[in-house]
Design a protein around this motif. Structure first.
Motif, PDB file in Angstrom:
ATOM      1  N   ASP A  20     -56.637 -35.341   3.063  1.00 53.18           N
ATOM      2  CA  ASP A  20     -55.294 -35.315   3.665  1.00 53.18           C
ATOM      3  C   ASP A  20     -55.066 -36.600   4.712  1.00 53.18           C
ATOM      4  O   ASP A  20     -53.933 -37.034   5.127  1.00 53.18           O
ATOM      5  CB  ASP A  20     -54.563 -34.243   3.943  1.00 53.18           C
ATOM      6  CG  ASP A  20     -54.512 -33.377   2.623  1.00 53.18           C
ATOM      7  OD1 ASP A  20     -54.418 -33.783   1.875  1.00 53.18           O
ATOM      8  OD2 ASP A  20     -54.143 -32.327   2.847  1.00 53.18           O
ATOM      9  N   PHE A  21     -56.252 -36.681   5.407  1.00 48.92           N
ATOM     10  CA  PHE A  21     -56.197 -37.368   6.477  1.00 48.92           C
ATOM     11  C   PHE A  21     -57.028 -38.613   6.445  1.00 48.92           C
ATOM     12  O   PHE A  21     -56.784 -39.406   7.508  1.00 48.92           O
ATOM     13  CB  PHE A  21     -56.902 -36.655   8.047  1.00 48.92           C
ATOM     14  CG  PHE A  21     -56.371 -35.159   7.926  1.00 48.92           C
ATOM     15  CD1 PHE A  21     -55.089 -35.168   8.330  1.00 48.92           C
ATOM     16  CD2 PHE A  21     -57.000 -34.173   7.420  1.00 48.92           C
ATOM     17  CE1 PHE A  21     -54.457 -33.530   8.730  1.00 48.92           C
ATOM     18  CE2 PHE A  21     -56.426 -32.853   7.632  1.00 48.92           C
ATOM     19  CZ  PHE A  21     -55.194 -32.519   8.039  1.00 48.92           C
ATOM     20  N   TYR A  22     -57.537 -39.002   5.654  1.00 48.42           N
ATOM     21  CA  TYR A  22     -58.392 -40.178   5.461  1.00 48.42           C
ATOM     22  C   TYR A  22     -58.714 -40.412   3.927  1.00 48.42           C
ATOM     23  O   TYR A  22     -59.077 -39.575   3.180  1.00 48.42           O
ATOM     24  CB  TYR A  22     -59.892 -39.881   6.080  1.00 48.42           C
ATOM     25  CG  TYR A  22     -60.788 -41.206   5.901  1.00 48.42           C
ATOM     26  CD1 TYR A  22     -60.782 -42.065   6.875  1.00 48.42           C
ATOM     27  CD2 TYR A  22     -61.512 -41.093   4.785  1.00 48.42           C
ATOM     28  CE1 TYR A  22     -61.468 -43.158   6.875  1.00 48.42           C
ATOM     29  CE2 TYR A  22     -62.456 -42.429   4.620  1.00 48.42           C
ATOM     30  CZ  TYR A  22     -62.350 -43.300   5.716  1.00 48.42           C
ATOM     31  OH  TYR A  22     -62.987 -44.496   5.638  1.00 48.42           O
ATOM     32  N   ASN A  23     -58.110 -41.401   3.621  1.00 46.13           N
ATOM     33  CA  ASN A  23     -58.433 -41.974   2.166  1.00 46.13           C
ATOM     34  C   ASN A  23     -58.865 -43.377   2.057  1.00 46.13           C
ATOM     35  O   ASN A  23     -58.625 -44.198   1.168  1.00 46.13           O
ATOM     36  CB  ASN A  23     -57.251 -41.634   1.223  1.00 46.13           C
ATOM     37  CG  ASN A  23     -55.964 -42.414   1.524  1.00 46.13           C
ATOM     38  OD1 ASN A  23     -55.963 -42.988   2.491  1.00 46.13           O
ATOM     39  ND2 ASN A  23     -54.953 -41.793   0.746  1.00 46.13           N
TER      40      ASN A  23
HETATM   41  C1  LIG Z   1     -53.485 -42.415   1.104  1.00 46.12           C
HETATM   42  O1  LIG Z   1     -53.184 -43.303   0.170  1.00 46.12           O
HETATM   43  C2  LIG Z   1     -51.930 -43.367  -0.170  1.00 46.12           C
HETATM   44  C3  LIG Z   1     -51.761 -44.475  -1.278  1.00 46.12           C
HETATM   45  O2  LIG Z   1     -52.648 -45.219  -1.200  1.00 46.12           O
HETATM   46  C4  LIG Z   1     -50.868 -43.774   1.136  1.00 46.12           C
HETATM   47  O3  LIG Z   1     -49.313 -43.608   0.777  1.00 46.12           O
HETATM   48  C5  LIG Z   1     -51.131 -42.322   2.149  1.00 46.12           C
HETATM   49  O4  LIG Z   1     -50.442 -42.812   3.203  1.00 46.12           O
HETATM   50  C6  LIG Z   1     -52.656 -42.353   2.261  1.00 46.12           C
HETATM   51  N1  LIG Z   1     -52.999 -41.485   3.164  1.00 46.12           N
HETATM   52  C7  LIG Z   1     -53.535 -41.444   4.394  1.00 46.12           C
HETATM   53  C8  LIG Z   1     -53.618 -40.404   5.292  1.00 46.12           C
HETATM   54  O5  LIG Z   1     -53.975 -42.589   4.952  1.00 46.12           O
END
Ligand SMILES: *[C@@H]1O[C@H](CO)[C@@H](O)[C@H](O)[C@H]1NC(C)=O
Ligand SMILES: *[C@@H]1O[C@H](CO)[C@@H](O)[C@H](O)[C@H]1NC(C)=O
Length: 366
Positions: free
Chosen positions: A174-177
């Motif tokens: 949830d905090f990192y993607n």
């Molecule tokens: C994760 O990715 C989505 C879409 O790519 C974005 O809307 C979201 O803000 C991101 N979440 C974080 C925690 O960076």
């Protein structure tokens, strides 16, 4: 510093003691001609070997007792032992890179080490090298043909483990993607250079390298250039050895995600720059010359080094010498020191432990 001084004096004493006793008695009987029989040659050989051994051993001993030592437990100690679950090559201990501080050293002969790739990463080296051979429809990794084994492939030793490490470094939460973390926790922005030394025919082998990098490419983990701009990713692939420059730059697939190893001594007036190359390397002995016992590069050598490094810098290429003097240790260290002082981009090392047990990037380390 104290250690190198004491070694030098120790070996000097040996020379003084040894020569008169072996040489003097002979001279007393029949001066002044020395008869170069096979016995004399054998004696010379024995003396040289003995001196070599004495210097080597005293340097090792001094290094062992006087040099600072790593205090960390070695997480790779039980690698490959039966029953540890590490018999398969693509395994590494979770978090083993947690405290590792990356250093600008390039681990040469990487696959000779107990645990290929991981030993270099654990030492903090930001460059690793794989010699690849196209054999029976796969890329095998090894120093020479005798060391090739069907299980030691570019995939099993490099691509898969890197995918594994980077997957762990880039969890989707949830905090990192994001997916841009590199292999080093302490410096996630640091790229790892994967130097691919193509040993078999370049035109045939290079497309295989490009294809096998697929798993890293798909996940967006390779550095690339687009519209003349270099974009750094967690892994930077550099082709050397038989890698054909024309194939690297001729690949019109955009973005381009592999780079050439430019010739460091032939940059002047050339077209090599950061859009097509990453490293600029040359054999130290060939391009600069031999550094003798004193360990001090001559003025002329220093001038060459400065020209090389200046040319590389002006093209934003990472300068690197291979074939650096490895022995005696005080000469090796002095050459390392000079190169660091002159601003070398990447230090090529065989002895990972010596190169990384102190932070030689800080001023006054040596
Ligand atoms: C994760 O990715 C989505 C879409 O790519 C974005 O809307 C979201 O803000 C991101 N979440 C974080 C925690 O960076
Ligand atoms: C050209 O580059 C693309 C990706 O950038 C790669 O998938 C392809 O295999 C490369 N082709 C050759 C012949 O190197």
């Amino acid at each position: 510093m104290a250690s190198w001084t004491s070694e030098k004096s120790a070996s000097a004493t040996v020379i003084v003691e040894y020569l008169p006793s072996g040489d003097g008695t002979r001279k007393a009987r029949r001066p002044p001609r020395i008869q170069w029989t096979w016995r004399t040659w054998l004696m010379c050989l024995a003396v040289v070997t003995l001196l070599f051994l004495v210097v080597s051993i005293s340097e090792k001993v001094a290094q062992h007792f006087l040099g600072p030592r790593r205090t960390k437990d070695d997480p790779l100690e039980n690698w490959g032992k039966p029953g540890t679950g590490t018999e398969e090559l693509a395994w590494y201990p979770t978090d083993f890179l947690r405290d590792v501080v990356p250093l600008p050293c390039h681990s040469h002969n990487d696959y000779w080490r107990k645990v290929p790739l991981f030993t270099a990463l654990y030492a903090g080296c930001t460059g690793v090298e794989a010699d690849v051979w196209l054999r029976h429809g796969d890329l095998l990794v090894g120093h020479d043909t005798a060391s090739l084994q069907a299980s030691r492939t570019f995939h099993s030793l490099y691509v898969n483990p890197l995918v594994d490490i980077l997957t762990r470094q880039n969890p989707s939460t949830d905090f990192y993607n994001d997916t841009r973390n590199g292999v080093f926790d302490t410096d996630p922005g640091q790229t790892l250079v994967l130097l691919v030394d193509v040993k078999t025919d370049g035109d045939e082998t290079w497309p295989w390298v490009m294809e096998q990098l697929g798993p890293l490419r798909e996940r967006g983990w390779l550095s690339y250039t687009e519209n003349g701009q270099f974009r750094q990713g967690p892994i930077t692939v550099v082709g050397t050895g038989n890698t054909p420059f024309d194939l690297v730059v001729g690949n019109k697939t955009s973005p381009r995600d592999a780079f050439f190893d430019a010739p460091l001594d032939r940059l002047e007036g050339s077209g090599f720059d950061a859009t097509n190359s990453y490293y600029a390397s040359v054999n130290f002995w060939d391009a600069v010359g031999q550094v003798w016992w004193k360990g001090e590069p001559s003025e002329a050598q220093l001038k060459k080094i400065r020209t090389h490094l200046r040319e590389a810098r002006s093209r934003e290429l990472v300068s690197r010498y291979w074939g650096l003097p490895a022995w005696p240790i005080h000469v090796r260290n002095r050459v390392w020191q000079v190169l660091v002082e002159e601003g070398i981009g990447m230090l090529n090392v065989d002895d990972l432990d010596a190169a990384t047990k102190q932070d030689w990037t800080k001023p006054g380390t040596f």
